[in-house]
Each structure stands twice: as structure tokens, then as C-alpha cells.
Design a protein around this motif. Structure first.
Motif, PDB file in Angstrom:
ATOM      1  N   LEU A   1     -15.831  76.035  68.101  1.00  5.88           N
ATOM      2  CA  LEU A   1     -14.789  76.802  68.813  1.00  5.88           C
ATOM      3  C   LEU A   1     -15.393  77.507  70.026  1.00  5.88           C
ATOM      4  CD1 LEU A   1     -12.645  78.304  65.906  1.00  5.88           C
ATOM      5  CD2 LEU A   1     -11.794  76.903  67.787  1.00  5.88           C
ATOM      6  N   MET A   2     -16.571  78.067  69.830  1.00  3.07           N
ATOM      7  CA  MET A   2     -17.236  78.716  70.968  1.00  3.07           C
ATOM      8  C   MET A   2     -17.484  77.699  72.081  1.00  3.07           C
ATOM      9  SD  MET A   2     -20.196  81.432  70.050  1.00  3.07           S
ATOM     10  CE  MET A   2     -20.604  81.035  68.393  1.00  3.07           C
ATOM     11  N   CYS A   3     -17.959  76.519  71.674  1.00  2.51           N
ATOM     12  CA  CYS A   3     -18.258  75.483  72.668  1.00  2.51           C
ATOM     13  C   CYS A   3     -17.003  75.070  73.427  1.00  2.51           C
ATOM     14  CB  CYS A   3     -18.891  74.267  71.996  1.00  2.51           C
ATOM     15  SG  CYS A   3     -20.538  74.615  71.385  1.00  2.51           S
ATOM     16  N   CYS A   4     -15.880  74.958  72.712  1.00  2.00           N
ATOM     17  CA  CYS A   4     -14.625  74.590  73.394  1.00  2.00           C
ATOM     18  C   CYS A   4     -14.271  75.654  74.428  1.00  2.00           C
ATOM     19  CB  CYS A   4     -13.488  74.451  72.378  1.00  2.00           C
ATOM     20  SG  CYS A   4     -13.687  73.027  71.320  1.00  2.00           S
ATOM     21  N   ASN A   5     -14.533  76.894  74.071  1.00  2.00           N
ATOM     22  CA  ASN A   5     -14.271  77.976  75.015  1.00  2.00           C
ATOM     23  C   ASN A   5     -15.195  77.853  76.231  1.00  2.00           C
ATOM     24  OD1 ASN A   5     -13.094  80.263  75.978  1.00  2.00           O
ATOM     25  ND2 ASN A   5     -14.185  81.681  74.636  1.00  2.00           N
ATOM     26  N   PHE A   6     -16.464  77.569  75.974  1.00  2.00           N
ATOM     27  CA  PHE A   6     -17.427  77.458  77.073  1.00  2.00           C
ATOM     28  C   PHE A   6     -17.123  76.231  77.947  1.00  2.00           C
ATOM     29  CE2 PHE A   6     -20.681  79.530  73.992  1.00  2.00           C
ATOM     30  CZ  PHE A   6     -19.989  80.723  74.073  1.00  2.00           C
ATOM     31  N   LEU A   7     -16.560  75.201  77.305  1.00  2.00           N
ATOM     32  CA  LEU A   7     -16.208  73.989  78.064  1.00  2.00           C
ATOM     33  C   LEU A   7     -14.835  74.120  78.730  1.00  2.00           C
ATOM     34  CD1 LEU A   7     -17.326  71.305  75.449  1.00  2.00           C
ATOM     35  CD2 LEU A   7     -18.094  71.345  77.822  1.00  2.00           C
ATOM     36  N   GLN A   8     -14.169  75.228  78.454  1.00  2.00           N
ATOM     37  CA  GLN A   8     -12.821  75.487  78.970  1.00  2.00           C
ATOM     38  C   GLN A   8     -11.826  74.408  78.546  1.00  2.00           C
ATOM     39  OE1 GLN A   8     -12.920  76.589  83.118  1.00  2.00           O
ATOM     40  NE2 GLN A   8     -14.823  77.689  82.830  1.00  2.00           N
ATOM     41  N   CYS A   9     -11.940  73.987  77.294  1.00  2.00           N
ATOM     42  CA  CYS A   9     -10.940  73.044  76.785  1.00  2.00           C
ATOM     43  C   CYS A   9     -10.245  73.651  75.577  1.00  2.00           C
ATOM     44  CB  CYS A   9     -11.563  71.689  76.464  1.00  2.00           C
ATOM     45  SG  CYS A   9     -12.904  71.723  75.284  1.00  2.00           S
ATOM     46  N   SER A  10     -10.098  74.965  75.592  1.00  2.00           N
ATOM     47  CA  SER A  10      -9.526  75.612  74.410  1.00  2.00           C
ATOM     48  C   SER A  10      -7.998  75.594  74.409  1.00  2.00           C
ATOM     49  CB  SER A  10     -10.056  77.032  74.256  1.00  2.00           C
ATOM     50  OG  SER A  10     -10.169  77.659  75.476  1.00  2.00           O
ATOM     51  N   ASP A  11      -7.398  74.861  75.378  1.00  2.00           N
ATOM     52  CA  ASP A  11      -5.942  74.719  75.313  1.00  2.00           C
ATOM     53  C   ASP A  11      -5.536  73.560  74.403  1.00  2.00           C
ATOM     54  OD1 ASP A  11      -7.065  72.887  76.991  1.00  2.00           O
ATOM     55  OD2 ASP A  11      -5.427  72.895  78.454  1.00  2.00           O
ATOM     56  N   SER A  12      -6.506  72.862  73.818  1.00  2.00           N
ATOM     57  CA  SER A  12      -6.174  71.764  72.903  1.00  2.00           C
ATOM     58  C   SER A  12      -5.519  72.315  71.634  1.00  2.00           C
ATOM     59  CB  SER A  12      -7.456  71.013  72.533  1.00  2.00           C
ATOM     60  OG  SER A  12      -7.249  70.278  71.341  1.00  2.00           O
ATOM     61  N   PRO A  13      -4.529  71.597  71.086  1.00  2.00           N
ATOM     62  CA  PRO A  13      -3.903  72.053  69.837  1.00  2.00           C
ATOM     63  C   PRO A  13      -4.913  72.186  68.698  1.00  2.00           C
ATOM     64  CG  PRO A  13      -2.802  70.088  70.688  1.00  2.00           C
ATOM     65  CD  PRO A  13      -3.948  70.350  71.586  1.00  2.00           C
ATOM     66  N   LEU A  14      -5.985  71.409  68.755  1.00  2.00           N
ATOM     67  CA  LEU A  14      -6.990  71.490  67.687  1.00  2.00           C
ATOM     68  C   LEU A  14      -7.654  72.855  67.637  1.00  2.00           C
ATOM     69  CD1 LEU A  14      -8.884  68.068  67.769  1.00  2.00           C
ATOM     70  CD2 LEU A  14      -7.492  68.976  65.912  1.00  2.00           C
ATOM     71  N   VAL A  15      -7.797  73.473  68.787  1.00  2.00           N
ATOM     72  CA  VAL A  15      -8.431  74.796  68.825  1.00  2.00           C
ATOM     73  C   VAL A  15      -7.571  75.785  68.057  1.00  2.00           C
ATOM     74  CG1 VAL A  15      -9.033  76.711  70.366  1.00  2.00           C
ATOM     75  CG2 VAL A  15      -9.739  74.386  70.926  1.00  2.00           C
ATOM     76  N   ASN A  16      -6.288  75.732  68.301  1.00  2.00           N
ATOM     77  CA  ASN A  16      -5.374  76.627  67.586  1.00  2.00           C
ATOM     78  C   ASN A  16      -5.409  76.357  66.077  1.00  2.00           C
ATOM     79  OD1 ASN A  16      -2.371  77.035  66.490  1.00  2.00           O
ATOM     80  ND2 ASN A  16      -2.896  78.588  68.008  1.00  2.00           N
ATOM     81  N   LEU A  17      -5.413  75.078  65.708  1.00  2.00           N
ATOM     82  CA  LEU A  17      -5.444  74.723  64.279  1.00  2.00           C
ATOM     83  C   LEU A  17      -6.739  75.205  63.630  1.00  2.00           C
ATOM     84  CD1 LEU A  17      -4.062  71.060  64.486  1.00  2.00           C
ATOM     85  CD2 LEU A  17      -2.856  73.077  63.652  1.00  2.00           C
ATOM     86  N   ALA A  18      -7.850  75.026  64.349  1.00  2.00           N
ATOM     87  CA  ALA A  18      -9.147  75.447  63.800  1.00  2.00           C
ATOM     88  C   ALA A  18      -9.170  76.963  63.611  1.00  2.00           C
ATOM     89  CB  ALA A  18     -10.274  75.003  64.719  1.00  2.00           C
ATOM     90  N   TRP A  19      -8.580  77.676  64.572  1.00  2.00           N
ATOM     91  CA  TRP A  19      -8.529  79.144  64.420  1.00  2.00           C
ATOM     92  C   TRP A  19      -7.681  79.544  63.225  1.00  2.00           C
ATOM     93  CZ3 TRP A  19     -11.700  82.667  65.397  1.00  2.00           C
ATOM     94  CH2 TRP A  19     -12.471  82.671  66.558  1.00  2.00           C
ATOM     95  N   GLN A  20      -6.538  78.858  63.061  1.00  2.00           N
ATOM     96  CA  GLN A  20      -5.683  79.196  61.902  1.00  2.00           C
ATOM     97  C   GLN A  20      -6.462  78.964  60.610  1.00  2.00           C
ATOM     98  OE1 GLN A  20      -2.924  80.765  62.497  1.00  2.00           O
ATOM     99  NE2 GLN A  20      -3.231  80.348  64.682  1.00  2.00           N
ATOM    100  N   GLY A  21      -7.214  77.862  60.569  1.00  2.00           N
ATOM    101  CA  GLY A  21      -8.022  77.562  59.388  1.00  2.00           C
ATOM    102  C   GLY A  21      -9.082  78.624  59.150  1.00  2.00           C
ATOM    103  N   LEU A  22      -9.706  79.050  60.235  1.00  2.00           N
ATOM    104  CA  LEU A  22     -10.767  80.056  60.137  1.00  2.00           C
ATOM    105  C   LEU A  22     -10.202  81.413  59.696  1.00  2.00           C
ATOM    106  CD1 LEU A  22     -13.803  79.960  60.578  1.00  2.00           C
ATOM    107  CD2 LEU A  22     -13.448  80.499  62.973  1.00  2.00           C
ATOM    108  N   PHE A  23      -9.043  81.763  60.234  1.00  2.00           N
ATOM    109  CA  PHE A  23      -8.398  83.027  59.802  1.00  2.00           C
ATOM    110  C   PHE A  23      -8.167  82.988  58.289  1.00  2.00           C
ATOM    111  CE2 PHE A  23      -6.153  83.554  64.200  1.00  2.00           C
ATOM    112  CZ  PHE A  23      -7.322  84.098  64.720  1.00  2.00           C
ATOM    113  N   GLN A  24      -7.675  81.846  57.818  1.00  2.00           N
ATOM    114  CA  GLN A  24      -7.378  81.720  56.381  1.00  2.00           C
ATOM    115  C   GLN A  24      -8.647  81.739  55.533  1.00  2.00           C
ATOM    116  OE1 GLN A  24      -4.870  78.275  55.667  1.00  2.00           O
ATOM    117  NE2 GLN A  24      -3.295  78.991  57.058  1.00  2.00           N
ATOM    118  N   ALA A  25      -9.763  81.322  56.143  1.00  2.00           N
ATOM    119  CA  ALA A  25     -11.015  81.238  55.375  1.00  2.00           C
ATOM    120  C   ALA A  25     -11.720  82.590  55.258  1.00  2.00           C
ATOM    121  CB  ALA A  25     -11.956  80.225  56.038  1.00  2.00           C
ATOM    122  N   GLN A  26     -11.253  83.584  56.011  1.00  2.00           N
ATOM    123  CA  GLN A  26     -11.924  84.898  55.959  1.00  2.00           C
ATOM    124  C   GLN A  26     -11.619  85.593  54.626  1.00  2.00           C
ATOM    125  OE1 GLN A  26     -10.748  87.952  58.857  1.00  2.00           O
ATOM    126  NE2 GLN A  26     -12.927  88.447  59.125  1.00  2.00           N
TER     127      GLN A  26
END
Lengths: 303, 318
Positions: B239-264
Motif C-alpha cells: 500500500l505504501m508503494c502504491c502511494n509512492f508510485l501514485q497509483c493509489s486510485d486503483s480500486p484494489l487500494v481501497n479493498l486492501a485498506w478495507q481488509g487491513l482495517f478489518q484485520a486490526q
């Protein structure tokens, strides 16, 4: 013997598939009707890919049709309905031949289906589509598919749930014939699942995903077949043609069958299913717009 | 005004910081005077050292953002690091511990950026570099870039290869097929991208050039793959890398964040292990299990903190 993967699915690779399929026919007994039907469809696909009026494929297909004519009703009724319908469409188009036992069985099934509420269920669509080509029923309505996918659930779900979703999508789209519009992100999620399945050498499911991806439309998104994951996965699968001609290096899976005291037909089924599934994908990617359920053996099929 | 996503990120970040400060005692170092060197030329780089170095790196990245510097937790973490360095006699006999060079270098360079006084390490580090061993032995390409990064950050004279030279041999350029890749290959990619981008400070398109789009697609694919596998540690890094690559508008980024929120976990940590194992760990309150929890959770939690911080900072929260 050292088994090295062959290079790709050029004509040489396709001929090797044909050789293996033809050779396997001799070992298929009349009771193994699904193996016979699947071999027929696989060879019909090869014929469609090569797109030549006369080919060795035609002769083999004719031989299979004569065998089908001689099968008793009991055996016909144990066949997969979709395979029976695919073979019927193909033989009608190629040889203008109907196998009466198959026709009457399909008619019986379709009449039964149309009398129930199941006629509108997604799983009935592919069959009703094929039997409508045979004139057994009116063409089913094929509305544009808009499937409400929960992408996070799909991405993180167990494999069994993913399988159910993919089966739904295959049925709803009649294996890619019905126009479909999916959510932005669907392709990305399916690609991730695709790579995960290939990491476990689940070639069969990966092939289903590739066919689905090839048929999906997501507005304002590059077509899946042009993307990195599709091409990487397709190349990987192509490299897995066994020197004997079938798809896959399946020693561990075959060993598992042995320990479960399975017959020769289980091993053949495993190899045949993958080879059939691969050729299906190969045709739909090699011939722009080709869809097996609509275009099998069609003279008007895309070049 | 925070968006819903930023609010979730903010709560998530608070949780990670809470867990880290609660478990600070586990980020400790052995007494370096007690380490035996007589029998062997090499002291052993332990998991303790590794987790400590990771905490130091995290602090140096937190220090970049005023919204993090202002936080009490940041001050607590930094104070703890300074105390541990003092208590563990960290700089004792540096010349006899050449295998600790990486540790010394990262700790020095990162703390220097935080404004901590670590001058005592500077001369020994430069002398070690001048011996032409640490910058002459072979490393993997991303590790070369990492060493160069910390040597530059600490303003040392060195011979580590420049990122421009090394990057063509990294996963960020070569994209090893994801079909055969295991977790290790994911970490190869993330670490190359971390250091090539200076954790998001350097635009990557000028370096990656024609490989830029492919690298975005490749990174996103791995993000989807590891989200599917519930590999939250690697998901955080990707996720950090996607941010650094400026490709965090991909739907996968949002899905990965939702997964990470749930994993906390409710305590704020992020676990990178099968749920059944985690449940077993929670049942017991024995100390060994607590240490085990720390070993398994500290890295995904640190990564989760850094990842949420990088997304919040992209939203110009300062």
C-alpha cells in the motif's frame, strides 16, 4: 524420461493436442460418454481454430458421431447435458446430422425445464441457448448482465465461495456471449485470484477465470487480455503442454488418483478436462469475438 | 475536514500507535558489553536488534510530518530509543562488531534526521566504511540501494552503488513472474521501491521511465494477491508503494485498506498470521505468548502505522 515443456500453441502444438486426443479415443469405452463428448468438442474447437474446410479433425469427428449413433439410450442419458447439446449443435452444423437419441433426450429435458420456474434460473441459460440453436425451444432472453459483486468479499473469500461466484457469472453471461458490465475493480480482483490459483497449479480454475476475464467488459478500462496478469498467466499455461500432447504436468494429481484406486478413465478425465478447457480458451483468444457456445463449428464464426 | 476514508485511517493510525507505546518494553536491546566476541569474529544480529532498528526507521519517517511530530506517542517512542541506546551500551566496541554495521548505520542516520545526538557513532562508522569491506562485499540489488540510502542520509563517504545503477537489477525493474513468486519476492519489490523513492519523497517516474506503468500494474497485482492471502504485513508495505508510485486510485487500494482495517485487533496491532493461530494466542495471558504476539505483530503494526501515515500525509494533513 525427461519431460520438457513445449514452447507454445503454434500449429505444431495444436497438432500435438490433436494427436493425443485422437490417440485417447481408442481407450475410451462407450460407457465413458462424457469423455467421448468432451473429446469431440475439443477436436471441434481445434477445427474452429484452424478454420480449414477439410482437415484431419473432420474425419475424427465423423467417427465419433457414428459411435454416438450406436449408443443405447441408457448411456446417452448419463451424459453431461451441456456437452450433449454442444456436440449436437456442432454435428448439425458440420454434417447436418442429428443423433436421434440425443435429440429426443434433450427435447425431454427442455420440455421439463420450461414447465418449471427453473427456466429463468441462471444455470438454465447456457442449455436453453444451445437447444434454441437446435430448434428445441425459443431463444432465451439474454439481457445485459449487471452483476452486483461485493469485491472485498470476493477478494478475501474462501475458494469455494469464489467458485460459486464464477459459476454464476459463467451462467449469466452464457460463457461470455451476453454483454456484461461489471464494477470497476472486478478485473483487478479476478486477476489476483487467477495468480493465486496458478501458484497452487489449479490450471482448471485458472482457465475458467481467463475465459471469463477475456469476455468481461469494464467501462473505461483496458481489455483484460491486454493486461500483464492475463498474458503472464496465459503464457504460463501454454508452457505446460505435456510432450504427449495434453495440458499439464499432472504427476502429483495422478498419484493422488492412484492412491484412491481410481480407474484409467479418471486419469484421462483429468488430462482431457484441462486440454479441452485450454483449447476453449485458445480459440476464444485467438479468434476475435469467437465464443464456443455460440460459434462452435459455425461457418460464420469469426476468422 | 477529513473524508470518511481519512477518518478511518486516522482511527487506524491511533490504534497502531497505542499498541506500540503499550508494548514499548519489548523493543529493547541486549547489553552490548555482555555480547561475547572472543570466540567468534561475528556477534549475532538478533530479532531484538531487528525490531529495534525497525522502530528507529519508523521514528525517522514519523519525524517527517508535523502532524506526527506533535504527537505525544512519537515523543515517547523517541525517548525510549534514546534510553535504550544508552542503557544497552550500544556503541561499545563498534570496531569488533562489523556484522552490526547495518544496524549502526541505520540507527545513526535515522536518529540524526530526528535531531538526536549520536555523534559518538559518526567517526567509527566512517572508519569502518574506509576499511573497504562493508561497501565492497556483495549484497542483493535492493540491499545495495538501501545501504546507499542510509550512507547518503548519514552523509558518509562510501562506495555503495548509486540507485540508478542498481535499480535495473531489482524487482522494481525486472518484475519476476508473480506465479512463482513467494512472499520474499514481494518484500524485494517493496524495499527497492521504498529506497528508490526515499519513502515517497522522490518521484519514481523519472527513474522508472518506460517501466513506470508496468511497475504500477505489477505492484497492484501483488497487492491484490497478498490481500487475498491475508498477508497484512506485505499488504501494508505494498500500500505504501502504491502511494509512492501514485497509483493509489486503483480500486484494489481501497479493498486492501478495507481488509487491513478489518484485520486490526481491538488493542491496535495488526496480525499477520492465520486467524486460528491468533485466537489461540489471545486465550493465554502468559508472558511467553505475549512475547510471541510481539514477535509476530510488531512488524505488521509498524508497517500499518507508516502506511496510514503516508496516506494521511498525501491528504495534506500536517
Amino acid at each position: 524420461m525427461i519431460c520438457l515443456p513445449t514452447i507454445d500453441s503454434t500449429e505444431e502444438a495444436l497438432n500435438l493436442h490433436l494427436q493425443w486426443l485422437d490417440g485417447s479415443l481408442e481407450t475410451i469405452t462407450d460407457d465413458d460418454i462424457n469423455l467421448l463428448l468432451q473429446t469431440y468438442v475439443a477436436i471441434a474447437i481445434l477445427h474452429d481454430i484452424k478454420n480449414k474446410a477439410s482437415s484431419p479433425e473432420i474425419q475424427i469427428l465423423e467417427r465419433i458421431v457414428s459411435r454416438l449413433h450406436k449408443l443405447p439410450d441408457r448411456v446417452i442419458h448419463s451424459g453431461s447435458v451441456r456437452l450433449l447439446a454442444l456436440v449436437s449443435v456442432s454435428s448439425l452444423r458440420l454434417f447436418e446430422t442429428r443423433v436421434p437419441a440425443i435429440y429426443s433426450y434433450l427435447q425431454f429435458l427442455v420440455d421439463g425445464l420450461l414447465d418449471t420456474s427453473l427456466k429463468t434460473s441462471p444455470s438454465a441459460k447456457p442449455l436453453l441457448f444451445l437447444t434454441s440453436i437446435l430448434g428445441l425451444n425459443p431463444k432465451p432472453t439474454l439481457d445485459i448482465v449487471s452483476y452486483d459483486l461485493d469485491l472485498l468479499t470476493l477478494l478475501t473469500a474462501k475458494h469455494s465461495s469464489v467458485k460459486d461466484t464464477i459459476t454464476d457469472l459463467e451462467n449469466l453471461t452464457v460463457y461470455g456471449i451476453v454483454p456484461n458490465f461489471l464494477l470497476h475493480g472486478s478485473i483487478d480482483v479476478l486477476e489476483a485470484i487467477l495468480i493465486e490459483r496458478l501458484q497452487t497449479y489449479d490450471l482448471e480454475f485458472a482457465l475458467r477465470l481467463l475465459r471469463l476475464l477475456n469476455a468481461l467488459s469494464v467501462p473505461n478500462y483496458p481489455h483484460a487480455s491486454t493486461r500483464y496478469s492475463f498474458q503472464t498467466a496465459f503464457n504460463f499455461i501454454k508452457n505446460n503442454q505435456h510432450p504427449d500432447g495434453y495440458l499439464g504436468f499432472l504427476e502429483p494429481e495422478i498419484k493422488l488418483l492412484d492412491t484412491e484406486s481410481q480407474s484409467h478413465s479418471s486419469e484421462l478425465q483429468l488430462k482431457l478436462q484441462l486440454t479441452f478447457s485450454y483449447l476453449w480458451l485458445a480459440a476464444e483468444t485467438a479468434k476475435s469475438g469467437y465464443r464456443l457456445f455460440r460459434d462452435i463449428s459455425s461457418p460464420a464464426s469469426p476468422p | 475536514m477529513l473524508t470518511t476514508f481519512e477518518s478511518s485511517l486516522s482511527i487506524f493510525l491511533d490504534g497502531t500507535l497505542n499498541w506500540l507505546t503499550q508494548n514499548l518494553a519489548y523493543f529493547n536491546l541486549p547489553d552490548h558489553k555482555e555480547l561475547i566476541v572472543e570466540d567468534t569474529p561475528y556477534v549475532i544480529f538478533t530479532p531484538q536488534h531487528k525490531s529495534f532498528a525497525e522502530l528507529v526507521i519508523a521514528c525517522s519517517l514519523m519525524n517527517r510530518h508535523s502532524f506526527m511530530r506533535k504527537r505525544q506517542e512519537y515523543k515517547v517512542l523517541l525517548e525510549h530509543i534514546e534510553q535504550e541506546i544508552e542503557r544497552s551500551n550500544f556503541t561499545f566496541s563498534m570496531f569488533r562488531r562489523i556484522r552490526f554495521f547495518y544496524l549502526y548505520l541505520t540507527v545513526y542516520s535515522c536518529l540524526k534526521t530526528c535531531g538526536t545526538k549520536v555523534d559518538a557513532m559518526r567517526v567509527p562508522l566512517q572508519k569502518l566504511l574506509n576499511e573497504h569491506f562493508v561497501d565492497a562485499e556483495e549484497y542483493t540489488p535492493w540491499h545495495q540501494i538501501e545501504m546507499n540510502y542510509y550512507a547518503e542520509l548519514g552523509e558518509f563517504n562510501h562506495r555503495f552503488p548509486t540507485p540508478d545503477n542498481a535499480y535495473r537489477y531489482t524487482s522494481a525493474f525486472l518484475h519476476p513472474s508473480p506465479i512463482h513468486a513467494v512472499r520474499k519476492h514481494g518484500y524485494d519489490l517493496t524495499h527497492a521501491l521504498f529506497y528508490l523513492s526515499d519513502f515517497g519523497r522522490q518521484n519514481l517516474d523519472s527513474l522508472l521511465k518506460h517501466r513506470y506503468r508496468n511497475t504500477c500494474e505489477y505492484t497492484l497485482l501483488l497487492l491484490g494477491l497478498h490481500t487475498r492471502k491475508h498477508g497484512w504485513d506485505l499488504v501494508g508495505e505494498l500500500l505504501m508503494c502504491c502511494n509512492f508510485l501514485q497509483c493509489s486510485d486503483s480500486p484494489l487500494v481501497n479493498l486492501a485498506w478495507q481488509g487491513l482495517f478489518q484485520a486490526q485487533n481491538p488493542q491496535g496491532s495488526v496480525s499477520d498470521r492465520p486467524p486460528e493461530k491468533h485466537e489461540e494466542g489471545e486465550k493465554s495471558s502468559e508472558n511467553p505468548d505475549k512475547v510471541d504476539d510481539f514477535t509476530l505483530d510488531h512488524h505488521p503494526t509498524l508497517v500499518a502505522l507508516l502506511s496510514s501515515m503516508s496516506y494521511l500525509s498525501r491528504g495534506n494533513i500536517s
